[in-house]
Scaffold this motif. Structure first.
Motif, PDB file in Angstrom:
ATOM      1  N   GLN A   1      -4.641  -7.997  -2.348  1.00  0.00           N
ATOM      2  CA  GLN A   1      -5.187  -9.145  -3.082  1.00  0.00           C
ATOM      3  C   GLN A   1      -6.135  -8.722  -4.203  1.00  0.00           C
ATOM      4  OE1 GLN A   1      -4.717 -12.906  -2.889  1.00  0.00           O
ATOM      5  NE2 GLN A   1      -2.882 -11.699  -2.562  1.00  0.00           N
ATOM      6  N   PHE A   2      -5.679  -7.730  -4.966  1.00  0.00           N
ATOM      7  CA  PHE A   2      -6.405  -7.296  -6.152  1.00  0.00           C
ATOM      8  C   PHE A   2      -5.583  -7.669  -7.388  1.00  0.00           C
ATOM      9  CE2 PHE A   2      -8.316  -3.807  -3.393  1.00  0.00           C
ATOM     10  CZ  PHE A   2      -9.558  -4.424  -3.314  1.00  0.00           C
ATOM     11  N   ASP A   3      -6.274  -8.117  -8.433  1.00  0.00           N
ATOM     12  CA  ASP A   3      -5.586  -8.418  -9.689  1.00  0.00           C
ATOM     13  C   ASP A   3      -5.136  -7.137 -10.390  1.00  0.00           C
ATOM     14  OD1 ASP A   3      -5.910 -11.159  -9.365  1.00  0.00           O
ATOM     15  OD2 ASP A   3      -7.874 -11.149 -10.352  1.00  0.00           O
ATOM     16  N   ALA A   4      -5.825  -6.049 -10.122  1.00  0.00           N
ATOM     17  CA  ALA A   4      -5.447  -4.758 -10.702  1.00  0.00           C
ATOM     18  C   ALA A   4      -5.820  -3.662  -9.710  1.00  0.00           C
ATOM     19  CB  ALA A   4      -6.152  -4.526 -12.034  1.00  0.00           C
ATOM     20  N   TYR A   5      -4.928  -2.700  -9.569  1.00  0.00           N
ATOM     21  CA  TYR A   5      -5.164  -1.625  -8.602  1.00  0.00           C
ATOM     22  C   TYR A   5      -4.447  -0.379  -9.107  1.00  0.00           C
ATOM     23  CZ  TYR A   5      -5.554   0.728  -4.066  1.00  0.00           C
ATOM     24  OH  TYR A   5      -5.867   1.605  -3.063  1.00  0.00           O
ATOM     25  N   ALA A   6      -5.075   0.776  -8.934  1.00  0.00           N
ATOM     26  CA  ALA A   6      -4.470   2.042  -9.339  1.00  0.00           C
ATOM     27  C   ALA A   6      -4.964   3.127  -8.400  1.00  0.00           C
ATOM     28  CB  ALA A   6      -4.831   2.382 -10.791  1.00  0.00           C
ATOM     29  N   HIS A   7      -4.267   4.246  -8.364  1.00  0.00           N
ATOM     30  CA  HIS A   7      -4.669   5.366  -7.505  1.00  0.00           C
ATOM     31  C   HIS A   7      -5.477   6.374  -8.320  1.00  0.00           C
ATOM     32  CE1 HIS A   7      -1.602   4.782  -4.012  1.00  0.00           C
ATOM     33  NE2 HIS A   7      -2.689   4.046  -3.892  1.00  0.00           N
ATOM     34  N   PHE A   8      -6.749   6.534  -7.910  1.00  0.00           N
ATOM     35  CA  PHE A   8      -7.698   7.388  -8.615  1.00  0.00           C
ATOM     36  C   PHE A   8      -8.242   8.495  -7.714  1.00  0.00           C
ATOM     37  CE2 PHE A   8     -12.303   8.057  -9.428  1.00  0.00           C
ATOM     38  CZ  PHE A   8     -12.265   8.601 -10.704  1.00  0.00           C
ATOM     39  N   THR A   9      -8.134   8.323  -6.385  1.00  0.00           N
ATOM     40  CA  THR A   9      -8.959   9.096  -5.458  1.00  0.00           C
ATOM     41  C   THR A   9      -8.317  10.332  -4.849  1.00  0.00           C
ATOM     42  OG1 THR A   9      -8.276   7.554  -3.705  1.00  0.00           O
ATOM     43  CG2 THR A   9     -10.360   7.106  -4.831  1.00  0.00           C
ATOM     44  N   SER A  10      -7.073  10.656  -5.195  1.00  0.00           N
ATOM     45  CA  SER A  10      -6.423  11.811  -4.561  1.00  0.00           C
ATOM     46  C   SER A  10      -5.611  12.647  -5.549  1.00  0.00           C
ATOM     47  CB  SER A  10      -5.504  11.342  -3.420  1.00  0.00           C
ATOM     48  OG  SER A  10      -6.243  10.723  -2.405  1.00  0.00           O
ATOM     49  N   PRO A  11      -6.243  13.189  -6.601  1.00  0.00           N
ATOM     50  CA  PRO A  11      -5.467  13.948  -7.600  1.00  0.00           C
ATOM     51  C   PRO A  11      -4.977  15.307  -7.121  1.00  0.00           C
ATOM     52  CG  PRO A  11      -7.813  14.060  -8.091  1.00  0.00           C
ATOM     53  CD  PRO A  11      -7.669  13.087  -6.963  1.00  0.00           C
TER      54      PRO A  11
END
Length: 809
Positions: A567-577
């Motif tokens: 239930q997020f309007d925007a979401y991305a993966h930032f935490t596991s590069p």
């Protein structure tokens, strides 16, 4: 008296009638106006029905048009309309040849069945498809991307060895000269890799559905031992195309990197080494890509700092390191080993936030209100010095005030308690926005000191896990919003709302359990309704699994449509590069924004094979998109977006490839574990159904199996798809989803990854009211058509299925 055989004279075809030039022109104009390919037979019917020509005249017109070369190409018996729509199609694998199809790579393509007699097509073959008046049809063969296959022994005859593909969805046979097999190879125990010879790189002579496709190949190498846990992992990697070895150039680049952070790297970074950052991971974690620090704010709320390893500082675009990372796109975690995205020098060394050493990071610095809402955030490069490497078990023990946990955590306790208080606020906000919070169970293999499986257990998931997950969500959402605010492109992690048809099926199922569910497909209303049902059925995992199977799969793409499950309007993966390429791309995007330069990505390798692969095809990949010239020149933004889209497919398909490979190994390990227990009785719960029978999960351990309909009892059983129940009016009883059963292990099919049980008795036996008694014969199903288990492909955001999770789904 013998009869003389009569000899009939050869039939001489009747001469074709003369046709006028006007009729020929009329036929040409008509066929050209169709703007679709048409076969000679179809053309004849059209000319008769639409233009009113007699049958003989229509025949004569077809002959004359053919002689004149009207819309004629390399294909026989077809008029090829130059305005006909074209696309590419890819052959889809199946358990048997007669089930193989071709999937058009267009937005509204439907699978095309292959003809009963056709060249030896194999899964992955790419064809040109042309639009005809009867739909898409196969035209020209384009290429055969997959040249190498993992095989097992089938037979030996004379100078040749016959091998069959390990994949259950590739009914292929390979012929290899016996002289090419090295002396030490034990074909009856080892899986081997073979490569197609040039004469088998294109479709050959026609075969029928009764035959396997036989292909000429050469021996390449031994992949691993069959029926051996470590060997099976290597086989799964090869079978699903998981790259294992880094290129020499990549290893050389990694070798040249420093062992410690040098002074030059500290320029233009915020020094956070004085803050007591800690990492919290699983007991067996080897790479640490996130560290957290939380401080109370004077007016209430918290300042949360999430420091993520700055992999982009060392993995530069255009390098061999970047190329190999892009090809892998994700680390693959097997039960006893890992295939990393980056070389060990980076993943366990320079990029890992180990305690007691300086490490370069990208920081999400956020302000969170007492209500759990992120009020402000900023991103910047920094350097930290982790003060402790903590584990979930230790943190959870300390939070429960157990002496061992308190002693182990020591002076870090106040910081952990602040994180836990922040988690409670974030959890309350999660509930308020209607995020779906499943109680899913992830199984793990328990090995002894000799590397043998002792048992299977459910991976523990407690508040220590959840408070890190919520902290990572804050960083991921903030990163997505930051990119959107700056109007830049990146890969978002998107999750669409459920399909209305599946929602209706779920509603029927829940109704059979007396659970009310409003199936409105309005985003917020639906999420809250589903969230309520999930909360009510925490103690019924089979209901949770049914809801999960209603969900779409999450994926990566540049078009942000939000994340329904979270239930997020925007979401991305930032935490596991360290282990996910999309995260590395997002770091580069954010760095580009901070330096006032737009990051423009590049596909660093020839991705044609990936785009033709099974997982990419399911995501709508078009194998020949790069080769196809656009109708009009693309703008700079459109060209960049096309690259981002291809990277999204590469990353999404790699993620699903990893899921399939690890799931296959886990199924093998479960089969291997139960092989010695055939004949034993177990308690189990019904977790799924299909017309062929019942899926069950053992109560003592998370192992799934199947009871064929013929093993349910002596009566005739009818399957109710909506209510998910099996009813026998002969025995006047029912088997329902969630029933507790006593079952007997009948057999284990290691090669097919199947565990077969029979019903002994039911602890929740349901007596049928009404209906007619009387035997109506036994219902038989071919189990081959139902080679799946309920847990397959149900995760709508399997963010980290086989490692410590950032988010619960």
């Amino acid at each position: 008296m013998s009869k003389k055989k009569s000899r009939t004279k050869a039939q001489v075809p009747a001469p074709l009638p003369e046709v006028t030039a006007e009729d020929i022109q009329k036929a040409k104009a008509f066929l050209a106006g169709l703007r679709e390919d048409v076969s000679y037979t179809q053309a004849k019917k059209k000319l008769k029905r639409e233009l009113g020509f007699a049958s003989e005249v229509a025949n004569a017109l077809i002959v004359r048009l053919n002689e004149e070369g009207f819309e004629k190409g390399d294909e026989k018996n077809w008029f090829l309309n130059p305005e006909a729509e074209t696309t590419t199609g890819v052959v889809q694998g199946a358990r048997t040849l007669d089930k193989m199809t071709v999937m058009p790579q267009c937005d509204a393509g439907e699978e095309i069945p292959l003809p009963a007699y056709r060249p030896n097509y194999i899964p992955g073959d790419v064809f040109e498809l042309r639009r005809s008046i009867s739909g898409w049809r196969l035209s020209k063969f384009i290429r055969r991307p997959q040249k190498r296959w993992v095989c097992q022994f089938l037979a030996k005859s004379g100078e040749y060895v016959y091998l069959k593909a390990v994949s259950a969805f590739a009914p292929l046979e390979f012929t290899v000269p016996a002289s090419e097999i090295p002396p030490g190879v034990n074909l009856k125990k080892d899986a081997v890799e073979v490569e197609l010879l040039p004469d088998s790189e294109t479709p050959g002579e026609a075969v029928n559905y009764e035959e396997r496709v036989e292909l000429n190949a050469r021996f390449v190498k031994v992949v691993g031992a069959m029926n051996d846990p470590l060997g099976e992992m290597a086989i799964a990697s090869a079978q699903f195309g998981v790259p294992i070895e880094f290129s020499p150039e990549t290893l050389e680049e990694a070798k040249k990197l420093p062992d410690v952070v040098d002074r030059r790297s500290l320029q233009n970074r915020v020094d956070l080494t004085d803050l007591p950052f800690v990492t919290i991971d699983g007991e067996d974690a080897r790479d640490f890509d996130d560290a957290v620090y939380c401080a109370d704010l004077p007016g209430g709320g918290w300042r949360l700092l999430v420091a993520i390893s700055d992999v982009s500082r060392y993995v530069k675009p255009g390098t061999s390191l970047d190329r190999d990372a892009q090809i892998r796109a994700t680390s693959v975690y097997f039960p006893a080993s890992v295939v990393p995205m980056l070389p060990e020098k980076l993943s366990n060394g320079l990029c890992s936030l180990n305690p007691g050493v300086d490490r370069l990071v990208m920081v999400c610095d956020a302000i969170v209100s007492p209500e759990g809402r992120t009020m402000a955030y900023q991103f910047y490069p920094g350097v930290i010095h982790s003060h402790a490497r903590l584990t979930y078990n230790v943190v959870w023990s300390a939070l429960q005030k157990e002496p061992a946990g308190l002693e182990a955590i020591g002076e870090r306790l106040p910081e952990i308690e602040r994180l836990h208080a922040l988690f409670k606020a974030l959890k309350a906000e999660r509930i308020a926005r209607g995020a779906l919070d499943f109680e899913t169970e992830e199984s793990q293999a328990v090995f002894n000191g000799k590397g043998q499986i002792e048992s299977f257990s459910v991976r523990e998931h407690n508040d220590a896990h959840r408070m890190i997950e919520e902290a990572m969500l804050v960083a991921n959402v903030s990163a997505a919003k930051f990119v959107l605010e700056k109007k830049q492109l990146t890969l978002f992690r998107v999750h669409d709302k459920p399909d209305p048809k599946k929602l209706q099926e779920l509603k029927s199922l829940l109704a059979s359990f007396g659970i009310a569910f409003k199936s409105s497909n309005e985003r917020e209303t639906l999420a809250h309704a589903l969230s309520k049902v999930i909360e009510e059925t925490k103690d019924r995992p089979y209901i949770q699994s049914a809801i999960l199977r209603t969900m779409q799969r999450a994926c990566y793409q540049p078009d942000n449509i939000g994340h329904f499950g979270l239930q997020f309007d925007a979401y991305a993966h930032f935490t596991s590069p360290i282990r996910r390429y999309p995260d590395l791309l997002l770091h580069r995007t954010i760095k580009g924004i901070l330096s006032h330069r737009a990051y423009v990505p590049v596909v660093e390798f020839d991705d044609a094979e990936v785009m033709s692969g099974y997982h990419a095809r399911k995501l709508g990949a078009r194998p020949d998109e790069k080769a196809a010239a656009p109708a009009k020149p693309l703008s700079r933004t459109e060209a960049r977006k096309r690259v981002w889209s291809r990277l999204g497919i590469i990353c999404s398909s790699a993620e699903r490839r990893a899921d399939d490979a690890t799931r296959d190994v886990m199924k093998y390990l479960k089969c291997e574990f139960l092989r010695s227990k055939v004949g034993r009785k177990f308690n189990a719960v019904v977790t799924g159904m299909c017309p062929a029978g019942v899926f069950i999960t053992l109560e003592a351990m998370p192992i799934e199996g199947f009871i064929h309909i013929s093993e349910l009892g002596w009566g005739y059983y009818e399957y109710d798809e909506n209510a998910k129940k099996m009813t026998s009016y002969d025995e006047m009883t029912e088997v329902r989803l969630g029933d507790r059963l006593s079952v007997r292990l009948n057999s284990v099919e290691l090669e097919e990854r199947r565990i077969n049980f029979s019903l002994v008795s039911s602890y929740s036996r349901h007596t049928v009211k009404g209906g007619k008694r009387g035997s109506r014969g036994r219902r038989r199903f071919n189990y081959d058509g139902f080679g799946f288990f309920p847990e397959d492909d149900v995760d709508f955001d399997d963010d980290d299925d086989f490692v410590d999770e950032d988010v619960p789904f």
